[in-house]
Scaffold this active site. Structure first.
Site, PDB file in Angstrom:
ATOM      1  N   HIS A 162      36.899  97.820 -38.096  1.00 29.95           N
ATOM      2  CA  HIS A 162      37.857  96.708 -38.096  1.00 29.95           C
ATOM      3  C   HIS A 162      37.811  95.960 -39.420  1.00 29.95           C
ATOM      4  CE1 HIS A 162      34.497  93.944 -37.608  1.00 29.95           C
ATOM      5  NE2 HIS A 162      34.165  94.484 -36.436  1.00 29.95           N
ATOM      6  N   CYS A 173      29.609  97.198 -35.262  1.00 29.49           N
ATOM      7  CA  CYS A 173      30.859  97.791 -35.732  1.00 29.49           C
ATOM      8  C   CYS A 173      30.792  98.065 -37.234  1.00 29.49           C
ATOM      9  CB  CYS A 173      32.029  96.860 -35.419  1.00 29.49           C
ATOM     10  SG  CYS A 173      32.297  96.600 -33.649  1.00 29.49           S
TER      11      CYS A 173
END
Length: 244
Positions: free
Chosen positions: A207, A219
């Protein structure tokens, strides 16, 4: 049949004359020649075949020569082609490679390196992800299983974590029930999102939000401009390989 008694070596004149006629060797040289022949035959017999050690060395040398023939030389290795100026719309078959130690994300398109982005990782970046909340970015072979154009962090691409090795490891350790393990494996076989509500955790995304450090919960973070490009070129099923 006439018996022949040889003088010295048991050879009679009849035999001498026969040999002299056939080989044209003077009679007085026949005995030395025969003696030399016996010595040569004995030497060949003593030498015999090569020993097993010599055969092993020969075979090892042959195998080594074969490897040298088949192993590509440095001069024969093809360098990776780079085309960072390739338009996004022309990147038709992307593959994403993430190198955690280098903090880089690479995009390959049919053997050509087309993008190279800096990244940030989880706040506990060393090692593979083991369980929910450990702050590690998982390692392995994944695929994009979900695209979110309105992520909390600009845009996001979900990875198919946990993969098979994570499920097997957790199941053997007693962290997953047989049903949880089965559901993960079935989802991976179908190429869809695996369950994210097990002790292994989930919701691992690539992201936006910035690559200025390791600040995520596991992430992979990019700068928003890079994420915009990656989001456009990646589709559901795009392979993602995460390496240490």
């Amino acid at each position: 049949m006439e018996r022949i008694r040889m003088k010295g070596f048991g050879e009679e004149p009849a035999v001498k004359s026969h040999l002299v006629g056939a080989l044209r060797i003077p009679a007085h040289l026949i005995v030395p020649v025969m003696f030399l022949s016996l010595l040569l035959m004995t030497a060949c017999t003593v030498q015999g075949p090569a020993s097993s050690g010599e055969i092993s060395k020969q075979e090892a040398g042959q195998k080594r020569d074969a490897k040298e023939i088949t192993r590509p030389r440095v001069s024969e290795l093809k360098p990776v082609r780079i085309d960072y100026l390739r338009p996004v719309e022309d990147i038709l078959d992307p593959q994403i490679f993430i190198y955690k130690d280098k903090r880089r994300l690479y995009v390959m398109d049919r053997g050509v390196l087309v993008r190279n982005y800096p990244i940030g990782l989880g706040n506990n970046p060393k090692g593979d992800k083991m369980a929910e909340g450990d702050g590690r970015t998982p390692e392995g072979r994944f695929y994009i299983c979900l695209k979110n154009p309105r992520s909390k962090f600009y845009k996001s691409l979900a990875l198919s974590y946990p993969e098979k090795k994570h499920a097997e490891r957790a199941f053997m350790a007693g962290l997953l029930s047989p049903t949880q393990y089965r559901d993960i494996i079935l989802a991976l076989e179908r190429g869809v999102q695996p369950p994210w509500d097990t002790p292994l955790g989930g919701e691992i995304f690539i992201h936006g939000g910035g690559a200025q450090g390791d600040w995520t919960d596991g992430c992979v973070a990019l700068y928003n401009s890079d994420m915009r490009e990656l989001y456009t070129m990646a589709d559901l099923g795009t392979p993602v390989i995460v390496r240490p």
